[in-house]
Write a protein that holds these residues in place. Sequence first.
Motif, PDB file in Angstrom:
ATOM      1  N   ALA A  18     -29.366  -9.872  39.805  1.00  0.00           N
ATOM      2  CA  ALA A  18     -29.403 -10.730  38.615  1.00  0.00           C
ATOM      3  C   ALA A  18     -29.338  -9.862  37.369  1.00  0.00           C
ATOM      4  N   HIS A  19     -28.718 -10.389  36.309  1.00  0.00           N
ATOM      5  CA  HIS A  19     -28.583  -9.666  35.038  1.00  0.00           C
ATOM      6  C   HIS A  19     -29.976  -9.232  34.548  1.00  0.00           C
ATOM      7  N   GLY A  20     -30.113  -7.916  34.255  1.00  0.00           N
ATOM      8  CA  GLY A  20     -31.363  -7.377  33.733  1.00  0.00           C
ATOM      9  C   GLY A  20     -32.362  -6.942  34.804  1.00  0.00           C
ATOM     10  N   ALA A  21     -32.057  -7.195  36.082  1.00  0.00           N
ATOM     11  CA  ALA A  21     -32.978  -6.809  37.161  1.00  0.00           C
ATOM     12  C   ALA A  21     -32.648  -5.390  37.646  1.00  0.00           C
ATOM     13  N   GLY A  38     -26.262   9.986  41.307  1.00  0.00           N
ATOM     14  CA  GLY A  38     -25.655   9.737  40.000  1.00  0.00           C
ATOM     15  C   GLY A  38     -24.980   8.379  40.028  1.00  0.00           C
ATOM     16  N   GLY A  39     -23.955   8.229  39.213  1.00  0.00           N
ATOM     17  CA  GLY A  39     -23.241   6.955  39.115  1.00  0.00           C
ATOM     18  C   GLY A  39     -23.466   6.334  37.758  1.00  0.00           C
ATOM     19  N   THR A  40     -23.039   5.076  37.613  1.00  0.00           N
ATOM     20  CA  THR A  40     -23.091   4.417  36.300  1.00  0.00           C
ATOM     21  C   THR A  40     -24.291   3.497  36.123  1.00  0.00           C
ATOM     22  N   CYS A  41     -25.066   3.246  37.188  1.00  0.00           N
ATOM     23  CA  CYS A  41     -26.229   2.355  37.065  1.00  0.00           C
ATOM     24  C   CYS A  41     -27.416   3.026  36.380  1.00  0.00           C
ATOM     25  N   GLY A  42     -27.526   4.339  36.540  1.00  0.00           N
ATOM     26  CA  GLY A  42     -28.718   5.023  36.057  1.00  0.00           C
ATOM     27  C   GLY A  42     -29.894   4.648  36.942  1.00  0.00           C
ATOM     28  N   GLY A  43     -30.913   5.455  36.931  1.00  0.00           N
ATOM     29  CA  GLY A  43     -32.071   5.131  37.736  1.00  0.00           C
ATOM     30  C   GLY A  43     -32.866   6.362  38.089  1.00  0.00           C
ATOM     31  N   ASN A  44     -33.719   6.215  39.119  1.00  0.00           N
ATOM     32  CA  ASN A  44     -34.659   7.271  39.459  1.00  0.00           C
ATOM     33  C   ASN A  44     -34.820   7.337  40.976  1.00  0.00           C
ATOM     34  N   LEU A  45     -34.766   8.571  41.534  1.00  0.00           N
ATOM     35  CA  LEU A  45     -34.958   8.796  42.959  1.00  0.00           C
ATOM     36  C   LEU A  45     -36.376   9.312  43.183  1.00  0.00           C
ATOM     37  N   VAL A  46     -37.150   8.586  44.003  1.00  0.00           N
ATOM     38  CA  VAL A  46     -38.493   9.012  44.380  1.00  0.00           C
ATOM     39  C   VAL A  46     -38.527   8.985  45.910  1.00  0.00           C
ATOM     40  N   GLY A  47     -38.680  10.195  46.507  1.00  0.00           N
ATOM     41  CA  GLY A  47     -38.608  10.278  47.966  1.00  0.00           C
ATOM     42  C   GLY A  47     -37.209   9.912  48.409  1.00  0.00           C
ATOM     43  N   THR A  52     -32.569   1.538  40.559  1.00  0.00           N
ATOM     44  CA  THR A  52     -31.652   1.538  39.414  1.00  0.00           C
ATOM     45  C   THR A  52     -32.402   1.163  38.142  1.00  0.00           C
ATOM     46  N   ASN A  53     -31.779   1.467  37.020  1.00  0.00           N
ATOM     47  CA  ASN A  53     -32.235   0.922  35.753  1.00  0.00           C
ATOM     48  C   ASN A  53     -31.888  -0.565  35.766  1.00  0.00           C
ATOM     49  N   ALA A  54     -32.283  -1.289  34.720  1.00  0.00           N
ATOM     50  CA  ALA A  54     -31.917  -2.708  34.612  1.00  0.00           C
ATOM     51  C   ALA A  54     -30.398  -2.819  34.628  1.00  0.00           C
ATOM     52  N   VAL A  55     -29.862  -3.680  35.482  1.00  0.00           N
ATOM     53  CA  VAL A  55     -28.421  -3.818  35.660  1.00  0.00           C
ATOM     54  C   VAL A  55     -27.915  -4.922  34.732  1.00  0.00           C
TER      55      VAL A  55
END
Length: 176
Positions: A18-21, A38-47, A52-55
């Motif tokens: 969903a938009h913003g999730a 990497g990629g265009t979504c952005g985000g964070n890898l933990v373990g 992703t960041n808000a899409v």
Amino acid sequence: SASAGSGGTISPSSRTVAHGATTTFTVTPNTGYTTSVGGTCGGNLVGTTYTTNAVTASCTVVASFTVNDYTVSASAGANGSITPSSRTVAHGATTTFTVTPNTGYTASVGGTCGGNLVGNTYTTNAVTADCTVVASFVIDMSGTLTPATPSCIIALGASNCNINFSWTTTNPIATS
């Protein structure tokens, strides 16, 4: 959508969001590999979880994997040498060292890597972590032990006899 290079996996391959999730992907490196995402979504890898960041539009998540490198450190005791003093080795690979005892000495090799010494070449087992190779050297005490008298006759009533031996070294460094 998600994709992975060689050396690991990412799942699932895509998600509807969903938009913003935000959403998550499981990123699993093969043994001996390190992950980056990497990629265009952005985000964070933990373990092994990538969030992703808000899409806000279609985007991508790209997992990359790099084989781990380890340090094999070598050292030698007195009366010989080992070269080189260290090597960098990729996960699962082996490496070799040259072990050179001084004249009159014999080499043996231990440490945490495991491996085999054949001639003057020490080959490690497959390297899966930082490890050590330790060469040690002992004096070569080869020689001949010869009885001065070839037999012993035990006298009646006696329980033993004495035999004199002589030791002749074939190594000029060794002492008798």
